[in-house]
Each structure stands twice: as structure tokens, then as C-alpha cells.
Motif scaffolding. Structure first.
Motif, PDB file in Angstrom:
ATOM      1  N   VAL A   1       1.862  44.962   0.109  1.00 44.28           N
ATOM      2  CA  VAL A   1       2.088  46.300  -0.442  1.00 44.28           C
ATOM      3  C   VAL A   1       2.655  46.193  -1.859  1.00 44.28           C
ATOM      4  O   VAL A   1       2.282  46.961  -2.754  1.00 44.28           O
ATOM      5  N   ALA A   2       3.536  45.223  -2.084  1.00 49.21           N
ATOM      6  CA  ALA A   2       4.083  45.020  -3.426  1.00 49.21           C
ATOM      7  C   ALA A   2       2.977  44.615  -4.403  1.00 49.21           C
ATOM      8  O   ALA A   2       2.948  45.073  -5.558  1.00 49.21           O
ATOM      9  N   ASP A   3       2.060  43.743  -3.961  1.00 44.40           N
ATOM     10  CA  ASP A   3       0.911  43.378  -4.804  1.00 44.40           C
ATOM     11  C   ASP A   3       0.109  44.621  -5.176  1.00 44.40           C
ATOM     12  O   ASP A   3      -0.303  44.798  -6.330  1.00 44.40           O
TER      13      ASP A   3
ATOM     14  N   GLN B   1      10.573  50.533   2.380  1.00 43.21           N
ATOM     15  CA  GLN B   1      11.843  49.951   1.931  1.00 43.21           C
ATOM     16  C   GLN B   1      11.690  48.458   1.646  1.00 43.21           C
ATOM     17  O   GLN B   1      12.203  47.945   0.644  1.00 43.21           O
ATOM     18  N   GLN B   2      10.981  47.768   2.535  1.00 42.72           N
ATOM     19  CA  GLN B   2      10.790  46.324   2.356  1.00 42.72           C
ATOM     20  C   GLN B   2       9.941  46.033   1.121  1.00 42.72           C
ATOM     21  O   GLN B   2      10.218  45.082   0.371  1.00 42.72           O
ATOM     22  N   ALA B   3       8.902  46.837   0.902  1.00 43.83           N
ATOM     23  CA  ALA B   3       8.026  46.622  -0.248  1.00 43.83           C
ATOM     24  C   ALA B   3       8.789  46.865  -1.554  1.00 43.83           C
ATOM     25  O   ALA B   3       8.637  46.102  -2.524  1.00 43.83           O
ATOM     26  N   TRP B   4       9.602  47.894  -1.593  1.00 42.33           N
ATOM     27  CA  TRP B   4      10.354  48.186  -2.821  1.00 42.33           C
ATOM     28  C   TRP B   4      11.391  47.092  -3.087  1.00 42.33           C
ATOM     29  O   TRP B   4      11.594  46.693  -4.236  1.00 42.33           O
ATOM     30  N   GLN B   5      12.014  46.592  -2.022  1.00 40.94           N
ATOM     31  CA  GLN B   5      12.964  45.496  -2.204  1.00 40.94           C
ATOM     32  C   GLN B   5      12.249  44.233  -2.678  1.00 40.94           C
ATOM     33  O   GLN B   5      12.776  43.480  -3.498  1.00 40.94           O
TER      34      GLN B   5
ATOM     35  N   TRP C   1       7.475  39.712 -17.120  1.00 38.24           N
ATOM     36  CA  TRP C   1       6.801  40.653 -16.215  1.00 38.24           C
ATOM     37  C   TRP C   1       6.392  41.890 -17.003  1.00 38.24           C
ATOM     38  O   TRP C   1       7.219  42.482 -17.698  1.00 38.24           O
ATOM     39  N   PRO C   2       5.119  42.298 -16.940  1.00 40.30           N
ATOM     40  CA  PRO C   2       4.690  43.471 -17.709  1.00 40.30           C
ATOM     41  C   PRO C   2       5.107  44.791 -17.077  1.00 40.30           C
ATOM     42  O   PRO C   2       4.613  45.849 -17.454  1.00 40.30           O
ATOM     43  N   LEU C   3       6.022  44.723 -16.107  1.00 41.98           N
ATOM     44  CA  LEU C   3       6.533  45.904 -15.419  1.00 41.98           C
ATOM     45  C   LEU C   3       8.059  45.848 -15.402  1.00 41.98           C
ATOM     46  O   LEU C   3       8.657  44.794 -15.597  1.00 41.98           O
ATOM     47  N   SER C   4       8.658  46.987 -15.139  1.00 39.00           N
ATOM     48  CA  SER C   4      10.084  47.045 -14.836  1.00 39.00           C
ATOM     49  C   SER C   4      10.249  47.994 -13.651  1.00 39.00           C
ATOM     50  O   SER C   4       9.351  48.798 -13.362  1.00 39.00           O
ATOM     51  N   ILE C   5      11.374  47.902 -12.977  1.00 39.24           N
ATOM     52  CA  ILE C   5      11.558  48.706 -11.773  1.00 39.24           C
ATOM     53  C   ILE C   5      12.933  49.359 -11.770  1.00 39.24           C
ATOM     54  O   ILE C   5      13.921  48.769 -12.221  1.00 39.24           O
ATOM     55  N   THR C   6      12.954  50.599 -11.330  1.00 36.88           N
ATOM     56  CA  THR C   6      14.199  51.320 -11.120  1.00 36.88           C
ATOM     57  C   THR C   6      14.293  51.649  -9.633  1.00 36.88           C
ATOM     58  O   THR C   6      13.469  51.190  -8.829  1.00 36.88           O
ATOM     59  N   GLU C   7      15.250  52.442  -9.277  1.00 38.06           N
ATOM     60  CA  GLU C   7      15.383  52.835  -7.874  1.00 38.06           C
ATOM     61  C   GLU C   7      14.227  53.715  -7.421  1.00 38.06           C
ATOM     62  O   GLU C   7      13.894  53.769  -6.237  1.00 38.06           O
ATOM     63  N   THR C   8      13.561  54.373  -8.368  1.00 40.63           N
ATOM     64  CA  THR C   8      12.536  55.351  -7.994  1.00 40.63           C
ATOM     65  C   THR C   8      11.168  55.130  -8.627  1.00 40.63           C
ATOM     66  O   THR C   8      10.211  55.796  -8.256  1.00 40.63           O
ATOM     67  N   ARG C   9      11.043  54.176  -9.578  1.00 37.53           N
ATOM     68  CA  ARG C   9       9.783  54.034 -10.288  1.00 37.53           C
ATOM     69  C   ARG C   9       9.480  52.569 -10.596  1.00 37.53           C
ATOM     70  O   ARG C   9      10.384  51.782 -10.882  1.00 37.53           O
ATOM     71  N   LEU C  10       8.177  52.247 -10.576  1.00 37.52           N
ATOM     72  CA  LEU C  10       7.659  50.980 -11.090  1.00 37.52           C
ATOM     73  C   LEU C  10       6.963  51.312 -12.402  1.00 37.52           C
ATOM     74  O   LEU C  10       5.993  52.079 -12.420  1.00 37.52           O
ATOM     75  N   VAL C  11       7.472  50.763 -13.501  1.00 39.25           N
ATOM     76  CA  VAL C  11       7.108  51.247 -14.828  1.00 39.25           C
ATOM     77  C   VAL C  11       6.391  50.171 -15.638  1.00 39.25           C
ATOM     78  O   VAL C  11       6.942  49.084 -15.858  1.00 39.25           O
ATOM     79  N   PRO C  12       5.151  50.433 -16.113  1.00 38.37           N
ATOM     80  CA  PRO C  12       4.491  49.494 -17.033  1.00 38.37           C
ATOM     81  C   PRO C  12       5.230  49.446 -18.369  1.00 38.37           C
ATOM     82  O   PRO C  12       5.626  50.489 -18.900  1.00 38.37           O
TER      83      PRO C  12
END
Length: 285
Positions: A18-20, A55-59, A72-83
Motif C-alpha cells: 500500500v505504501a508503494d 495506519q500501518q501503511a502511513w507508518q 526522497w522526492p516526497l515528504s510526509i506529514t500527519e495528513t499528506r504525502l507531498v511531492p
């Protein structure tokens, strides 16, 4: 590209799968993937515990941010995966393709293309001292594995004391997809060599020991013990004891975070960029 891969099939996809998928969607669509949208997608699937999987995928994605580092061409917050807006286009293309390979719906041409990409990545650090010898041969390569080994031996200054019998007629590549060496201007040989196995399927853990030096020693026995390298487009997220066990079996493991780190400054040729871009579209169809 406004395309996205299908969600992982089955009633129990792993958090890693799911993370992929999340990484692919965010990069291919070039916009934020909201955590709420992920929850909605999972809720529409026939999954036993959708909240736990989300929850597991976001972690998993948060853990990956540490593994990938600044590249990494992405960054992550508590609510968003951001390019990342400043991410290099070629780095994004390469990373997205590796993510799609990790999802596992691939064709034989993807295996050969991954090997070619690995060859180019190693060439960033070793220059021309990297050749692909794996099966099947791509255009421009000798069709015969025997000939590919002979050409490699000559290019890397292997001597008659190191090269013995030719590979057997049915030997495809003896587990060696790419070979590389640290050269010296004196051309005396005795170099440190790298034997690279590339594994693209979901069953990569069944290929950890494909490079068997005892078998290869019937044909080539390097003066300096070679380094086995295991390249895989997946992110291997396991506890450290298991990681060490995998490394004992496979050698130097280069999973997606390490390949991404190796790719700093990587530029796709026009031909490779076109080939990878076409595969992105095909794999999302």
C-alpha cells in the motif's frame, strides 16, 4: 502524468504494498495524496481491517522517509504525502518506476530494463567499468553468455590464472546480471569485482543466494574475493536481525532507498527515459 496504478489486489495487501502504491500515485499525479483519500480507497476494498491497514501503511511511509533521506522526492506529514516541487524529473521517473516494479505486475522486459538501470547507476560511481551480462541479452549485447563473460574478462584484465572453463551451454547467467570492478591505470588486474544480482519479482527473497561462488569458481575464480550485490526495487522493511540475515545470504543489499541514494546526479539518456516512461504508462493500464 495523470495516471495511477491499480490498488494492490487481494483481501490482505501488505502495508508495504500500500505504501508503494501511495508513492506511485503521489508522484505520477504530481499532487498531494491526502491520508483521508487513502482511507476512502481502502474502505472500498474487500479488506478485513481497513483502519489497521491504513495506519500501518502511513507508518511505513513515515519510516521510509528516514530510510530515503533527503533524496526522497516526497515528504510526509500527519495528513499528506507531498511531492517535492524541486525534485529532479529523472529522479522522479526512476523512483516511480522502481515503486511500480515493487508492486509486482511486471513483464520480462521490465527485468531487463531494471538491470540496465542498475548498470547505469553503478556507472555513476565506476565509469565504464560496469557491464551487463545477464539473461536475456538486450540489443547490442552478445547473445551468448560465454561471449559476454569472455568480453568482461578481457575488459577487466582477468588473467588465465583466474578464468578457467567456459560456462556450460545451458548456463543463462549464473545469477550475475551486472558485473563491475574497481580499475587501476596500471592494468595489472587483481581488482575488486562486484557481482550484481537483480531481483524484480515479489519473490525476491527466494533469490538471495542465486550467486553461488562455489559454482562460478569452476569458470572464474577472482584473485581478490568479489563482493556480491543484491539489487531489488522494493523497500526491505524488516527488523535489523532479519536484515543482517538477508545480507549474510545475499551480500551487499541495494534496495530502493540505497538505489535512490546511489542515483544522486543520475541523468537518463533519451532512450532510457523514453523506455521507462512507456513502461510507466503500460504498468498503470
Amino acid at each position: 502524468m495523470n495516471i495511477s496504478p491499480p490498488f494492490p489486489v487481494g483481501t490482505a495487501p501488505s502495508a508495504s504494498e500500500v505504501a508503494d502504491w501511495c508513492e506511485c500515485v503521489a508522484l505520477l499525479q504530481g499532487r498531494d495524496l491526502k491520508r483521508g483519500d487513502l482511507k476512502s480507497v481502502i474502505s472500498r476494498e474487500d479488506i478485513g481491517n481497513p483502519d489497521l491497514l491504513e495506519q500501518q501503511a502511513w507508518q511505513e511511509l513515515r519510516d521510509r522517509q528516514i530510510l530515503y533521506g533527503d533524496g526522497w522526492p516526497l515528504s510526509i506529514t500527519e495528513t499528506r504525502l507531498v511531492p517535492k516541487e524541486d525534485a529532479d524529473d529523472d529522479a522522479v521517473t526512476l523512483h516511480t518506476y522502481l515503486c511500480l516494479l515493487a508492486l509486482g505486475e511486471i513483464d520480462p522486459e521490465d527485468r531487463a530494463l531494471f538491470e540496465e538501470l542498475v548498470r547505469h547507476l553503478f556507472s555513476l560511481r565506476l565509469g565504464g567499468s560496469v557491464v551487463r551480462v545477464g539473461h536475456p541479452a538486450r540489443e547490442g549485447m552478445p547473445k551468448s553468455f560465454r561471449k559476454r563473460i569472455k568480453d568482461y574478462a578481457k575488459a577487466s584484465s582477468l588473467t588465465n590464472l583466474e578464468v578457467f572453463n567456459e560456462p556450460l551451454p545451458k548456463d543463462k547467467d549464473l545469477g550475475m546480471d551486472v558485473v563491475a570492478w574497481l580499475p587501476s591505470v596500471d592494468n595489472r588486474g587483481g581488482y575488486l569485482h562486484f557481482l550484481v544480482q537483480c531481483a524484480t519479482g515479489k519473490n525476491w527473497d527466494e533469490k538471495l543466494s542465486d550467486i553461488n561462488l562455489d559454482v562460478i569458481a569452476s569458470h572464474v575464480k577472482w584473485a581478490v574475493h568479489p563482493v556480491r550485490v543484491f539489487c531489488v526495487p522494493s523497500v526491505i522493511s524488516v527488523p535489523q536481525p532479519q536484515w543482517i540475515r538477508y545480507s549474510q545470504r545475499a551480500g551487499w543489499i541495494m534496495d530502493r532507498p540505497r538505489l535512490l541514494n546511489l542515483s544522486a546526479g543520475f541523468k537518463l539518456s533519451d532512450e532510457l527515459r523514453s523506455e521507462v516512461s512507456a513502461r510507466l504508462i503500460d504498468l498503470c493500464a
